[in-house]
Design an enzyme around this catalytic site. Structure first.
Site, short mmCIF file in Angstrom:
data_model
loop_
_atom_site.label_atom_id
_atom_site.label_comp_id
_atom_site.label_asym_id
_atom_site.label_seq_id
_atom_site.Cartn_x
_atom_site.Cartn_y
_atom_site.Cartn_z
N HIS A 55 0.86 -0.71 -6.83
CA HIS A 55 0.57 -1.13 -8.21
C HIS A 55 1.76 -1.77 -8.90
O HIS A 55 1.59 -2.45 -9.91
CB HIS A 55 0.05 0.06 -9.03
CG HIS A 55 1.12 0.96 -9.55
ND1 HIS A 55 1.64 2.02 -8.82
CD2 HIS A 55 1.79 0.97 -10.74
CE1 HIS A 55 2.56 2.63 -9.52
NE2 HIS A 55 2.67 2.02 -10.69
N ASP A 85 -2.05 3.73 -2.78
CA ASP A 85 -1.11 3.05 -3.68
C ASP A 85 0.22 2.78 -2.97
O ASP A 85 1.28 2.86 -3.57
CB ASP A 85 -0.87 3.86 -4.96
CG ASP A 85 -0.09 3.06 -6.01
OD1 ASP A 85 -0.26 1.83 -6.06
OD2 ASP A 85 0.69 3.67 -6.78
N GLY A 159 10.50 3.58 -13.47
CA GLY A 159 11.13 2.93 -12.33
C GLY A 159 11.26 3.80 -11.09
O GLY A 159 11.65 3.31 -10.03
N SER A 161 8.77 5.22 -9.55
CA SER A 161 7.60 5.02 -8.70
C SER A 161 7.98 4.21 -7.46
O SER A 161 8.61 3.17 -7.55
CB SER A 161 6.51 4.29 -9.48
OG SER A 161 5.31 4.23 -8.74
N LEU A 211 -17.02 9.94 9.87
CA LEU A 211 -17.95 10.64 10.75
C LEU A 211 -19.25 10.99 10.03
O LEU A 211 -20.31 11.02 10.64
CB LEU A 211 -17.32 11.92 11.30
CG LEU A 211 -16.21 11.77 12.34
CD1 LEU A 211 -15.79 13.15 12.85
CD2 LEU A 211 -16.65 10.90 13.50
N GLY A 212 -19.14 11.28 8.73
CA GLY A 212 -20.34 11.64 7.98
C GLY A 212 -20.67 13.11 8.07
O GLY A 212 -21.84 13.49 8.20
#
Length: 306
Positions: A55, A85, A159, A161, A211-212
């Site tokens: 970001h 991110d 700063g 991040s 996989l579900g």
């Protein structure tokens, strides 16, 4: 008097250790120029390669990196992953030693240091706290879902991040991000960040397997291990209709023990094994069903943002 001197010695020792941790990782922390106003931080994870936050890269060209000793290098965007991110930059000529990830899982209550570059680029900045929580998965936006996160109460100075969250030894617990929450200081765990970085290096994006199933870790009694060395597996509590798991024959009540020859003891193991190059491939899945072990074939699907 002796007790006071002993306590002072302990405090001085702790203070020196924390300063040493910041100094040790500080050379691997860089300032990243990728947006108009505030530069972000980044952490070198491999020779000529660094992780930062997606970001904070408001542009994909004309990127730059400032090192701890004042050198400036042009940087190239290798790839970015909005779900975590994270973004990877390559920097030709950058020979600074890479930071090392911490071994094992972060523990709630352990000391953590948020480390980032200063606005002037004249050395690292640091903020002290503890690991206040770990968890996941967590929905982090309309389109994104984070597998795991680390929360710290270290102050998130502007700063920081993209910089590392480190332990008292200077080993990286995670990569700091302010892209998910303004109410908490969060970090992507180092094992996930390093894994995402490798995926971005190889293909520019991260494929996430699907996989579900709904699952939860369960203890495996020795009599139910069928020669397996692991202590736990994943109990299948639900199977989505027409999912890769359903088409492969997994049933509610099965205990998923291994995938593609690798043991599965918890959801982190499973997510690691189905992310990346295995997406779209057929793999062998071992499940414990009642009093027998069954081998199934499942083609891993790709999870799309939703």
């Amino acid at each position: 008097m002796a007790g006071m001197e002993e306590n002072q010695g302990l405090l001085v020792g702790l203070s020196d250790a924390l300063a040493g941790a910041v100094e040790g990782v500080g050379s691997s922390v860089v300032r990243v120029g990728g947006r108009r106003r505030r530069p972000a931080s980044g952490v070198i994870y491999a020779p000529g390669m660094l992780l930062t936050t997606s970001h904070t890269l408001e542009r994909e060209e004309d990127l730059s990196v400032d090192t701890h000793d004042g050198d400036t290098f042009p940087a190239e965007l290798v790839g970015r992953d909005h779900s975590t991110d994270l973004a990877v930059l390559s920097v030709e000529g950058l020979t600074t030693e890479a930071a090392s990830p911490a071994e094992g899982e972060p523990k709630v209550g352990q000391i953590s240091l948020a480390v980032g570059s200063s606005r002037r680029g004249d050395g690292p900045r640091a903020s002290l706290g503890i690991v206040s929580a770990t968890g996941g998965p967590m929905r982090v936006g309309r389109w994104a879902r984070m597998e795991r996160f680390i929360q710290t109460d270290a102050t998130p100075y502007p700063g920081l991040s993209g910089g590392p969250l480190v332990d008292a030894r200077g080993k990286v617990l995670g990569v700091l991000t302010s892209g998910w929450s303004r109410n908490a200081t969060l970090a992507v765990p180092a094992n996930i960040a390093w894994r995402v970085a490798k995926s971005l290096e190889s293909g520019g994006s991260v494929k996430r397997g699907y996989l579900g199933i709904l699952s939860q870790p369960v203890h495996l009694p020795e009599a139910q291990r069928f020669g397996l060395s692991q202590n736990s597996g994943l109990l299948v509590a639900g199977v989505e209709e027409d999912s890769p798991a359903g088409r492969g024959g997994l049933l509610i009540g099965d205990i998923l023990a291994a995938l593609d020859g690798r043991t599965v003891e918890d959801t982190d193991d499973l997510l690691t094994l189905i992310t990346g190059e295995k997406v779209g491939k057929e793999v062998q899945v071992q499940v414990i069903r009642g009093d027998e072990m069954k081998d199934l074939k499942v083609t891993i699907g790709e999870r799309h943002s939703s």
